[in-house]
Write a protein that holds these residues in place. Structure first.
Motif, PDB file in Angstrom:
ATOM      1  N   SER A   3       0.837  -1.205   0.000  1.00  0.00           N
ATOM      2  CA  SER A   3       0.000   0.000   0.000  1.00  0.00           C
ATOM      3  C   SER A   3       0.871   1.255   0.000  1.00  0.00           C
ATOM      4  N   THR A   4       1.997   1.186   0.710  1.00  0.00           N
ATOM      5  CA  THR A   4       2.923   2.316   0.758  1.00  0.00           C
ATOM      6  C   THR A   4       3.626   2.502  -0.591  1.00  0.00           C
ATOM      7  N   TYR A   5       4.013   1.399  -1.201  1.00  0.00           N
ATOM      8  CA  TYR A   5       4.638   1.458  -2.521  1.00  0.00           C
ATOM      9  C   TYR A   5       3.675   2.042  -3.554  1.00  0.00           C
ATOM     10  N   TYR A   6       2.400   1.677  -3.454  1.00  0.00           N
ATOM     11  CA  TYR A   6       1.401   2.219  -4.381  1.00  0.00           C
ATOM     12  C   TYR A   6       1.344   3.742  -4.275  1.00  0.00           C
ATOM     13  N   TYR A   7       1.366   4.253  -3.055  1.00  0.00           N
ATOM     14  CA  TYR A   7       1.368   5.708  -2.860  1.00  0.00           C
ATOM     15  C   TYR A   7       2.565   6.339  -3.560  1.00  0.00           C
ATOM     16  N   CYS A   8       3.712   5.731  -3.418  1.00  0.00           N
ATOM     17  CA  CYS A   8       4.921   6.273  -4.043  1.00  0.00           C
ATOM     18  C   CYS A   8       4.819   6.259  -5.564  1.00  0.00           C
ATOM     19  N   LEU A   9       4.243   5.198  -6.115  1.00  0.00           N
ATOM     20  CA  LEU A   9       4.039   5.146  -7.559  1.00  0.00           C
ATOM     21  C   LEU A   9       3.115   6.270  -8.021  1.00  0.00           C
TER      22      LEU A   9
ATOM     23  N   GLU B 282       2.517   9.138  -6.589  1.00  0.00           N
ATOM     24  CA  GLU B 282       3.034  10.478  -6.347  1.00  0.00           C
ATOM     25  C   GLU B 282       4.430  10.704  -6.932  1.00  0.00           C
ATOM     26  N   GLY B 283       5.047   9.676  -7.493  1.00  0.00           N
ATOM     27  CA  GLY B 283       6.389   9.816  -8.047  1.00  0.00           C
ATOM     28  C   GLY B 283       7.447  10.055  -6.986  1.00  0.00           C
ATOM     29  N   ILE B 284       7.301   9.377  -5.853  1.00  0.00           N
ATOM     30  CA  ILE B 284       8.212   9.557  -4.714  1.00  0.00           C
ATOM     31  C   ILE B 284       9.084   8.319  -4.553  1.00  0.00           C
ATOM     32  N   ASP B 285      10.333   8.520  -4.177  1.00  0.00           N
ATOM     33  CA  ASP B 285      11.239   7.400  -3.934  1.00  0.00           C
ATOM     34  C   ASP B 285      10.734   6.540  -2.784  1.00  0.00           C
ATOM     35  N   PHE B 286      10.792   5.212  -2.961  1.00  0.00           N
ATOM     36  CA  PHE B 286      10.295   4.261  -1.968  1.00  0.00           C
ATOM     37  C   PHE B 286      11.463   3.481  -1.380  1.00  0.00           C
ATOM     38  N   LYS B 287      11.531   3.430  -0.047  1.00  0.00           N
ATOM     39  CA  LYS B 287      12.573   2.682   0.643  1.00  0.00           C
ATOM     40  C   LYS B 287      11.948   1.799   1.723  1.00  0.00           C
ATOM     41  N   VAL B 288      12.656   0.748   2.085  1.00  0.00           N
ATOM     42  CA  VAL B 288      12.191  -0.183   3.111  1.00  0.00           C
ATOM     43  C   VAL B 288      13.301  -0.374   4.141  1.00  0.00           C
ATOM     44  N   PHE B 289      12.942  -0.193   5.414  1.00  0.00           N
ATOM     45  CA  PHE B 289      13.870  -0.469   6.507  1.00  0.00           C
ATOM     46  C   PHE B 289      13.253  -1.602   7.329  1.00  0.00           C
ATOM     47  N   TRP B 290      13.551  -2.842   6.929  1.00  0.00           N
ATOM     48  CA  TRP B 290      12.949  -4.046   7.524  1.00  0.00           C
ATOM     49  C   TRP B 290      14.064  -4.822   8.221  1.00  0.00           C
TER      50      TRP B 290
ATOM     51  N   SER C  90       2.539   0.305   8.602  1.00  0.00           N
ATOM     52  CA  SER C  90       1.221   0.004   8.050  1.00  0.00           C
ATOM     53  C   SER C  90       1.039  -1.488   7.808  1.00  0.00           C
ATOM     54  N   ASN C  91      -0.210  -1.951   7.917  1.00  0.00           N
ATOM     55  CA  ASN C  91      -0.549  -3.294   7.450  1.00  0.00           C
ATOM     56  C   ASN C  91      -1.863  -3.290   6.666  1.00  0.00           C
ATOM     57  N   ILE C  92      -2.231  -2.130   6.131  1.00  0.00           N
ATOM     58  CA  ILE C  92      -3.523  -2.037   5.454  1.00  0.00           C
ATOM     59  C   ILE C  92      -3.450  -2.528   4.011  1.00  0.00           C
ATOM     60  N   THR C  93      -4.613  -2.755   3.439  1.00  0.00           N
ATOM     61  CA  THR C  93      -4.735  -3.319   2.097  1.00  0.00           C
ATOM     62  C   THR C  93      -5.208  -2.277   1.096  1.00  0.00           C
ATOM     63  N   LEU C  94      -4.452  -2.136   0.011  1.00  0.00           N
ATOM     64  CA  LEU C  94      -4.894  -1.375  -1.160  1.00  0.00           C
ATOM     65  C   LEU C  94      -4.549  -2.186  -2.409  1.00  0.00           C
ATOM     66  N   HIS C  95      -5.459  -2.289  -3.336  1.00  0.00           N
ATOM     67  CA  HIS C  95      -5.242  -2.850  -4.675  1.00  0.00           C
ATOM     68  C   HIS C  95      -4.608  -4.247  -4.660  1.00  0.00           C
ATOM     69  N   GLU C  96      -5.352  -5.197  -4.100  1.00  0.00           N
ATOM     70  CA  GLU C  96      -4.896  -6.592  -4.118  1.00  0.00           C
ATOM     71  C   GLU C  96      -4.637  -7.087  -5.535  1.00  0.00           C
ATOM     72  N   GLU C  97      -5.406  -6.592  -6.488  1.00  0.00           N
ATOM     73  CA  GLU C  97      -5.277  -7.072  -7.869  1.00  0.00           C
ATOM     74  C   GLU C  97      -3.925  -6.720  -8.482  1.00  0.00           C
ATOM     75  N   MET C  98      -3.161  -5.856  -7.822  1.00  0.00           N
ATOM     76  CA  MET C  98      -1.858  -5.448  -8.340  1.00  0.00           C
ATOM     77  C   MET C  98      -0.687  -6.066  -7.576  1.00  0.00           C
ATOM     78  N   TYR C  99      -0.981  -6.963  -6.643  1.00  0.00           N
ATOM     79  CA  TYR C  99       0.078  -7.515  -5.799  1.00  0.00           C
ATOM     80  C   TYR C  99       1.159  -8.238  -6.604  1.00  0.00           C
ATOM     81  N   HIS C 100       0.756  -8.956  -7.654  1.00  0.00           N
ATOM     82  CA  HIS C 100       1.763  -9.670  -8.441  1.00  0.00           C
ATOM     83  C   HIS C 100       2.693  -8.695  -9.156  1.00  0.00           C
ATOM     84  N   ILE C 101       2.164  -7.524  -9.523  1.00  0.00           N
ATOM     85  CA  ILE C 101       2.998  -6.496 -10.151  1.00  0.00           C
ATOM     86  C   ILE C 101       3.920  -5.865  -9.116  1.00  0.00           C
ATOM     87  N   PHE C 102       3.367  -5.513  -7.966  1.00  0.00           N
ATOM     88  CA  PHE C 102       4.168  -4.911  -6.902  1.00  0.00           C
ATOM     89  C   PHE C 102       5.303  -5.840  -6.487  1.00  0.00           C
ATOM     90  N   PHE C 103       4.961  -7.120  -6.293  1.00  0.00           N
ATOM     91  CA  PHE C 103       5.971  -8.079  -5.834  1.00  0.00           C
ATOM     92  C   PHE C 103       7.092  -8.209  -6.849  1.00  0.00           C
TER      93      PHE C 103
END
Length: 329
Positions: free
Chosen positions: A72-78, A80-88, A152-165
């Motif tokens: 869901s966070t990555y979708y927001y970045c897409l 808005e054209g914002i750089d996406f980073k993960v600190f896991w 976050s652990n919320i759900t946005l656009h499940e139909e795009m998960y294979h693309i996001f992954f």
């Protein structure tokens, strides 16, 4: 009154967006206010970035919850054209299992700001009522500050998960080798079915609590679940194997007695109940997820006191763009 009911009632008074904003402010005050300091120097240059955090400073949920929030966070970045980073980093470094693919999401801790004047803090979980609420989510995420920190652990656009992954991840060598090993062992086409007992069989600790059943009830639940596996084999006569995943070691041992059942070796623990034995714990949950994502068809079964809210099998199917069927009795 549970948190979900409380949030829903409050939303009727102040609105869903305000419930979400209040939740985020409370989480910041209760758990994160000491993580940030007011500094006069502000990074005014460079591109705005969003950082998705899994660092153990709050309850994050299991692997499925974490990936849903990340997507869901990555979708927001897409958008808005914002750089996406993960600190896991909790209870492992994500790149030990999933490495960057098309997007370089890696960031080092020393590159992360803790300056209140340039960081916006955002917290969303399942009680924020933001699931599938894209418009409100995007609105709440927006800020003029240079850096956005997101839990976050919320759900946005499940139909795009294979693309996001596929954009974000490819298996590390360790995970890739383990996937190849299990693919070779299973030896061909398979379907999958998942069972989530969350403690009622007495062999799994979860952030959700379910009272352990008595011996007779346990046998009843195990018998019903084994019967489902047999029914699925009858339904799919041309598929030689059924991959069975579960949070119960007891059930997996029972299921392994069926000749056409394949169980991935190892022990599953909940990621918020830390046991940092990599090979036995964290590796198996990634293997379960990615092996499900390659199944011909993916099922999940729940009955009675089993956990009906689990999304693990569905998330796994979505990232592989596979058919998912939930069975509830």
């Amino acid at each position: 009154m549970n948190r979900d009911l409380c949030a829903r009632r409050l939303s009727k008074v102040i609105g869903k967006e305000n419930v979400c904003r209040l939740q985020s402010k409370l989480k910041y005050f209760l758990s994160f206010r000491n993580e940030y300091k007011t500094l006069t120097n502000v990074n005014g240059g460079g591109k705005k970035i969003v950082i998705f955090f899994i660092d153990g400073k709050t309850i994050h949920g299991g692997l499925s919850d974490r990936l849903r929030g990340l997507f869901s966070t990555y979708y927001y970045c897409l958008k808005e054209g914002i750089d996406f980073k993960v600190f896991w980093t909790y209870p492992f470094n994500l790149q030990d299992y999933l490495e960057p693919n098309k997007v370089n999401w890696l960031i080092e801790g020393k590159a992360i700001s803790h300056n209140k004047n340039e960081v916006a803090f955002r917290f969303f979980n399942s009680y924020s009522l933001m699931n599938n609420n894209e418009t409100s989510f995007l609105k709440i995420m927006n800020t003029k500050k240079h850096e956005i920190h997101v839990y976050s652990n919320i759900t946005l656009h499940e139909e795009m998960y294979h693309i996001f992954f596929n954009d974000l991840f490819k298996p590390s060598k360790m995970l890739s080798d383990a996937l190849q090993y299990n693919t070779d062992k299973i030896g061909g086409k398979y379907i999958s079915v998942s069972f989530r007992f969350i403690g009622i069989l007495g062999d799994f600790k979860d952030t959700y609590f379910r009272k352990e059943l008595g011996a007779e009830e346990k046998e009843k639940y195990i018998s019903k679940c084994l019967d489902v596996i047999c029914r699925l084999k009858t339904k799919h006569p041309n598929v030689p194997k059924i991959l069975v995943t579960s949070d119960s070691r007891v059930f997996l041992e029972k299921a392994s007695s069926l000749a056409y059942v394949y169980i991935i070796p190892g022990t599953v623990v909940h990621m918020d109940g830390v046991n940092k034995n990599m090979e036995q714990n964290d590796l198996k949950v990634f293997l379960d997820m990615l092996m499900i994502s390659k199944a011909e068809c993916c099922y999940s079964y729940s009955y009675g006191k089993m956990f009906k809210g689990t999304k693990f099998a569905k998330t796994s199917a979505l990232i592989g763009n596979r058919r998912f069927i939930g069975i509830t009795e």
